[in-house]
Each structure stands twice: as C-alpha cells, then as structure tokens.
Design a protein around this motif. Structure first.
Motif, PDB file in Angstrom:
ATOM      1  N   THR A  10       0.823  -1.303  -0.527  1.00 42.83           N
ATOM      2  CA  THR A  10      -0.191   0.162   0.226  1.00 42.83           C
ATOM      3  C   THR A  10       1.048   1.435  -0.217  1.00 42.83           C
ATOM      4  N   GLY A 196      -8.818   6.809  -1.202  1.00 40.53           N
ATOM      5  CA  GLY A 196      -7.348   5.819  -1.567  1.00 40.53           C
ATOM      6  C   GLY A 196      -7.367   5.458  -2.624  1.00 40.53           C
ATOM      7  N   GLY A 275      -5.978   6.016   6.725  1.00 44.76           N
ATOM      8  CA  GLY A 275      -4.285   5.156   6.723  1.00 44.76           C
ATOM      9  C   GLY A 275      -3.062   6.235   7.364  1.00 44.76           C
TER      10      GLY A 275
END
Length: 373
Positions: A10, A196, A275
């Motif tokens: 990620t 995202g 995140g």
C-alpha cells in the motif's frame, strides 16, 4: 554505503520508504539504494517513478479463519516464507547493505529477519497506532522499532528499542503551500474527498448522494476522487439521480487526484479514510478533516489512527456504519460555516505533525551503521 528499503502493498508503506530513501541519499551522496517489494502493482508503479530500482520477492500474509481455502492460503504463505528467506540471503550477500529498513508489509519479515541473522543493522517503522503483525514479529530482532504516535512503547516486547519518530511524508506535502493554479474561488469554501487509490464502492455510492445534495444547494466547491474504476460508475449513478453531466461549476469528480498536495493544501476540509500516510499528510498540511475509517483492516487500526486526531481536536470521526450522505453533508456544512472551529482544527492537526520524521529516521539508521563499524 548501500541501503535496502523494504515495503509492500500500500501507499501507506511505500510513501514513507520513499521519503526515507530521499533523506538517506541527501545525507550520504554516494549511497546506493535498492527497494524490495512483494510484486504488487502500486510498488512497481510508485518506486520506479521516484527513480529507484526495485526487486520483487513473492510473499503473502496470514489469514485468521480456519476455512479450507484459508488453510490452503496459509500453507502457501509458509512456502513463500521459506523461498523468500533463501532469496533474501542471496540478495543481501550480493548487495551488501549497510542497513535494512522496513516500512511495513509482509515482505518485511523474511528480509529483515535474514538481515538481522547476518549481523546487519535493521530498523522497522510502523505507521499505525496499532502495531501490525509484521512489526510485532520483528520487534524482538530489529535494532530499532520506529513508531508514528507517542506512548506506544508498552505495545512492544522490547520497549527500550521503540523510538517515536512520526511518519515521513513526501517532500511535496511537507513544503506545500496553496497552489494558485488550483481553481479555488474566494467566495466559496472547498472540500476534497477520496477513499484511496482503489476507492471504496459502498462509500462512493454514499458520496454520489452527497454530491447530489451539493449540486442542488451548491454551498461549497468539491473535488472527489472515486479511485480505480469508480468514475464511470459514479457518473451513471448521478445521471440516474437526475444530476446531469457536466456537473455544476466547482464540483469535480475524477478517478485520481494527481496533484494531491496542492489540492489538499487549497481545500478548507478533507473527507477521507484514516490510513497512516493520509494521517501524516493531513497533519503536515494542518488540514481539518472528517475521517471515515475503513472497517475492513486488521485490528481496526484506521479507527485507532483517526481517534488520535479526534482526541487532539483536528478531526471529526464518523464510523462507516453510522455514515449516511445526509449526516455527512450536514456535518460538512456545519464545519464550513464555523471558521473559528476550522482554525482550531488546523492548529490541532499541525500540533501532531512530525515534519522532520524522515531526517530522524535517517539519523537513527546512520548511527546504527556507525556503531557497527
């Protein structure tokens, strides 16, 4: 000196590694840097784009259920772990790194474990408020465990090795100011929203209702990123709801926001997930936020991240199960109408920023290397 940077999966793992690599290169001009990833699409896109070489070693994670499919998956992970250890030893012997730095992802475990066994200094960085499995497993062997929030020492087996550094952000976030090329209208506040790079289907569905309300009332300008493959679906939803293309002036939907630092800096409010990289970017810019943590992550770490900002006063947290388009729209309108509160939120966000995180980490790495000479 050679440095091996290990990250996988990620942007929350990749972007901090890129920031650390850049700082190591600035402090040691003759440094050679090599990245190791697990072969995921994002690693192979972002790392070469930043000018670094990457070697991929297959690695997978562990699943916690006992279904036949998951048992088979975990057996495959054990095979991958064995193979990754063998490849790691060959790579380390050939590249001869002075230190190995991991920033998260399952690929960190076999690489850092093998490096520690070979007597090479190792550092693992965890960006989330809740330690990930890989970070916890490596915390007993890594020379230093670097964390993004203060007071996390008690969560690790060897707290004396834990150092609070914060999460490094890309240079364009740490030095960014409002970009005059961003189409900000002085008579309207602006909101940026994103879930995202891959988006989130359920949240995009809710956001289409949110955009419909704003298209009807147009209280604020709005830029929304749908994520991969979400743009055409959202356009179709909006058309079915009676919101026709092109959207009213000041309301924009796109798959990705390429100039995110400039857009975020120019916005009055951000709506997003929680995140670790996003948290670091929000605090670096001092950007007030409405955070809707993803409930689909291990140990619910995004909500823990979000609560850290909420506790400081820099963000409002809405859980996904409680988030409706009406509730979100009302909250956004209320926040935008209270300039004093937005100012307080901005100060609170900046109070959590760690603008020198990459330099702290680079200095720790170099000190470890010097201590072994």
């Amino acid at each position: 000196m050679n440095f091996l940077l290990v990250c996988g999966g990620t942007a929350g793992h990749i972007n901090p590694a890129l920031a650390i690599a850049s700082m190591l290169r600035s402090k040691s001009e003759d440094a050679k840097i090599l990245f190791v990833g697990a072969g995921k699409e994002l690693e192979n896109k972002l790392i070469p784009a930043a000018g670094y070489h990457i070697v991929n070693i297959r690695m997978s994670g562990l699943r916690r259920s006992l279904s036949p499919d998951d048992i088979f998956y975990n057996l495959n992970t054990v095979r991958n772990l064995t193979t990754a250890g063998i490849k790691a030893e060959k790579l380390i012997s050939r590249f001869k790194p002075a230190a190995v730095i991991g920033t998260g992802g399952y690929i960190c475990y076999p690489i850092l474990k093998k490096a520690a066994q070979m007597g090479i200094p190792t550092v693992i960085h965890g960006s989330d408020a809740v330690p990930g499995l890989t970070t916890k497993m490596l915390s007993a062997t890594a020379d230093k465990v670097l964390v993004s929030f203060p007071g996390l020492e008690k969560l690790y087996r060897k707290p004396e090795r834990v150092v609070f550094t914060g999460t490094p952000v890309r240079t364009d976030f740490s030095v960014c100011s409002e970009n005059q090329e961003v189409p900000v209208r002085p008579d309207r506040p602006m909101v940026v929203s994103f879930w995202g790079s891959l988006g989130a289907e359920c949240m995009n569905e809710m956001m289409s209702e949110f955009i419909k309300q704003n298209a009807n009332n147009h209280i604020f300008d709005h830029i929304h990123a749908t994520g991969k493959n979400g743009l055409e679906i959202m356009k179709t939803r909006l058309e079915r709801q009676g919101v026709h293309m092109p959207l009213p002036k000041g309301i924009t939907i796109k798959e990705y926001i390429d100039d995110m630092p400039a857009i975020m800096a120019s916005a009055d409010l951000a709506i997003c997930r929680a995140g670790a990289s996003t948290i670091a970017e929000l605090t670096a810019l001092g950007k007030p936020a409405v955070l809707v943590p993803s409930p689909y992550v291990t140990n619910n770490h995004q909500e823990e991240n979000a609560r850290q900002l909420e506790k400081a006063g820099g963000a409002v947290v809405l859980t996904e199960k409680d988030c409706t388009s009406e509730k979100l729209y009302d909250l956004v309108c209320n926040l935008l109408s209270d300039k004093e509160r937005l100012t307080r939120m901005s100060y609170a966000q900046r109070s959590l920023a760690t603008p020198n995180a990459a330099e702290k980490i680079a200095d720790i790495v170099l000190e470890l290397v010097e201590s072994r000479l």
